[in-house]
Design a protein around this motif. Structure first.
Motif, PDB file in Angstrom:
ATOM      1  N   UNK A 152       0.828  -1.201   0.000  1.00 41.62           N
ATOM      2  CA  UNK A 152       0.000   0.000   0.000  1.00 41.62           C
ATOM      3  C   UNK A 152       0.863   1.252   0.000  1.00 41.62           C
ATOM      4  N   UNK A 153       2.027   1.175   0.652  1.00 41.23           N
ATOM      5  CA  UNK A 153       2.890   2.354   0.759  1.00 41.23           C
ATOM      6  C   UNK A 153       3.305   2.901  -0.600  1.00 41.23           C
ATOM      7  N   UNK A 154       3.411   2.038  -1.613  1.00 42.65           N
ATOM      8  CA  UNK A 154       3.846   2.490  -2.924  1.00 42.65           C
ATOM      9  C   UNK A 154       2.734   2.696  -3.926  1.00 42.65           C
ATOM     10  N   UNK A 155       1.487   2.620  -3.491  1.00 44.00           N
ATOM     11  CA  UNK A 155       0.364   2.724  -4.418  1.00 44.00           C
ATOM     12  C   UNK A 155      -0.026   4.171  -4.683  1.00 44.00           C
ATOM     13  N   UNK A 156      -0.419   4.438  -5.916  1.00 47.30           N
ATOM     14  CA  UNK A 156      -1.036   5.722  -6.236  1.00 47.30           C
ATOM     15  C   UNK A 156      -2.495   5.697  -5.791  1.00 47.30           C
ATOM     16  N   UNK A 157      -3.043   6.850  -5.533  1.00 49.84           N
ATOM     17  CA  UNK A 157      -4.423   6.941  -5.049  1.00 49.84           C
ATOM     18  C   UNK A 157      -5.427   6.390  -6.051  1.00 49.84           C
ATOM     19  N   UNK A 158      -5.111   6.468  -7.347  1.00 52.55           N
ATOM     20  CA  UNK A 158      -6.061   6.033  -8.372  1.00 52.55           C
ATOM     21  C   UNK A 158      -5.794   4.616  -8.874  1.00 52.55           C
ATOM     22  N   UNK A 160      -6.879   1.602  -8.610  1.00 57.59           N
ATOM     23  CA  UNK A 160      -8.009   0.877  -8.059  1.00 57.59           C
ATOM     24  C   UNK A 160      -7.905  -0.629  -8.282  1.00 57.59           C
ATOM     25  N   UNK A 161      -7.321  -1.050  -9.392  1.00 62.16           N
ATOM     26  CA  UNK A 161      -7.244  -2.482  -9.692  1.00 62.16           C
ATOM     27  C   UNK A 161      -6.382  -3.197  -8.672  1.00 62.16           C
ATOM     28  N   UNK A 162      -5.187  -2.660  -8.414  1.00 58.26           N
ATOM     29  CA  UNK A 162      -4.287  -3.304  -7.461  1.00 58.26           C
ATOM     30  C   UNK A 162      -4.852  -3.242  -6.052  1.00 58.26           C
ATOM     31  N   UNK A 167      -7.117  -6.235  -1.531  1.00 58.57           N
ATOM     32  CA  UNK A 167      -8.249  -6.461  -0.632  1.00 58.57           C
ATOM     33  C   UNK A 167      -8.715  -7.908  -0.696  1.00 58.57           C
ATOM     34  N   UNK A 168      -8.788  -8.468  -1.901  1.00 56.78           N
ATOM     35  CA  UNK A 168      -9.201  -9.867  -2.040  1.00 56.78           C
ATOM     36  C   UNK A 168      -8.194 -10.806  -1.381  1.00 56.78           C
ATOM     37  N   UNK A 169      -6.901 -10.490  -1.535  1.00 54.96           N
ATOM     38  CA  UNK A 169      -5.866 -11.301  -0.906  1.00 54.96           C
ATOM     39  C   UNK A 169      -5.999 -11.242   0.617  1.00 54.96           C
TER      40      UNK A 169
END
Length: 302
Positions: A152-158, A160-162, A167-169
């Motif tokens: 999560x620390x490296x995710x962009x706000x948009x 959504x797919x990842x 979340x499913x994991x």
């Protein structure tokens, strides 16, 4: 303390803090929202007694510290393992400070995933034991939370797919690590395979509206089919009638409310969920859950 409680209640509205020592207070908080699940981590250095009692949520949590003590209203919990609750209160105590990590799941979304995993489209998801099923399962859950934090620390706000994949994991590992009705085939009705989309939509409508005075005719209308067609579809897919599924959803709703320690009487809760005859409700409840509603109420009364 007020800031900690207000922050935590954004994720678990029932969360409370008691007996916090303001002279030793230190608080560090991090959180991230995925798709139907919130990842929470905080360090709280203080003498603390906290209580979590989620409603319409599943809270999976690990409280790590040198002197952590955990218990529900009925049992002590192993402080070396993570725990989960979908309503029963869990109390945590520590004096020297603790590191807390948690996954907070929306009940409806986690239940939908449980249905897909088990292939049982009538599954009602409940926690059957609070601690992780084993030390190894708890360690796997801990590693998953650490992986989610890093990801999560490296995710962009948009992105959504990842976020949805993470979340499913998180949900799949949580359902694997803890004892729920998704793991216990005895708690589920037999089903040969996944129900068709029409039946799944009807089951979703039942789950979302069971607290209302809906009828089987309204369930059929919600999926644009005749009542007779709905009866046939349920029999073919589930070997159950829509009325049986609606009745079970209402029993499940009453069961959740009783386990949550509602101050209402058993008769009041029965009426709220559409059971006008207390004796018939008690008999149906005993058939479904193995105990009388009064026993459940007494075990979880505040």
């Amino acid at each position: 303390m007020t800031r900690v409680e207000e922050t935590w209640r954004q994720y678990v509205p029932s969360a409370t803090l008691h007996d916090v020592d303001p002279q030793r207070f230190r608080f560090e908080w991090h959180s991230a929202d995925l798709d139907g699940v919130s990842l929470v981590r905080y360090d709280l250095a203080a003498q603390v007694h906290s209580t979590a009692e989620p409603q319409a949520q599943f809270l999976a949590c690990r409280v790590a510290g040198s002197d952590v003590r955990l218990h529900s209203d009925r049992h002590d919990l192993d402080p070396t393992r993570p725990w989960i609750t979908d309503g029963p209160r869990v109390h945590a105590h520590w004096d020297a400070g603790a590191h807390v990590t948690a996954l907070v799941f929306d009940r409806a979304r986690l239940e939908r995933l449980g249905r897909r995993i088990t292939g049982d489209d009538t599954l009602t998801l409940h926690v059957t034991a609070l601690s992780s099923i084993s030390a190894q399962a708890g360690a796997t859950w801990d590693r998953t939370v650490a992986y989610l934090e890093q990801s999560v620390a490296g995710l962009d706000a948009d992105d959504k797919v990842l976020r949805a994949e993470l979340a499913r994991h998180a949900a799949a590992v949580t359902l694997s690590a803890f004892a729920t009705t998704a793991r216990d085939p005895r708690a589920r009705s037999p089903q040969a395979g996944p129900a068709p989309a029409l039946v799944r939509r009807a089951l979703d409508f039942i789950a979302e509206n069971a607290h209302r005075g809906i009828t089987v005719d309204e369930v059929a209308e919600s999926v644009h089919i005749s009542t007779r067609g709905l009866q046939y579809a349920f029999r073919r897919a589930l070997d159950r009638t829509p009325a049986e599924c609606l009745r079970q959803a209402r029993l499940d709703g009453a069961h959740r409310e009783l386990r949550a320690g509602s101050p209402k009487t058993v008769a009041e809760i029965a009426r709220r969920w559409g059971f006008s005859h207390p004796s018939r409700f008690a008999a149906a409840y005993r058939d479904a859950f193995g105990v009388s509603p009064s026993v459940t109420a007494a075990a979880h009364r505040r």
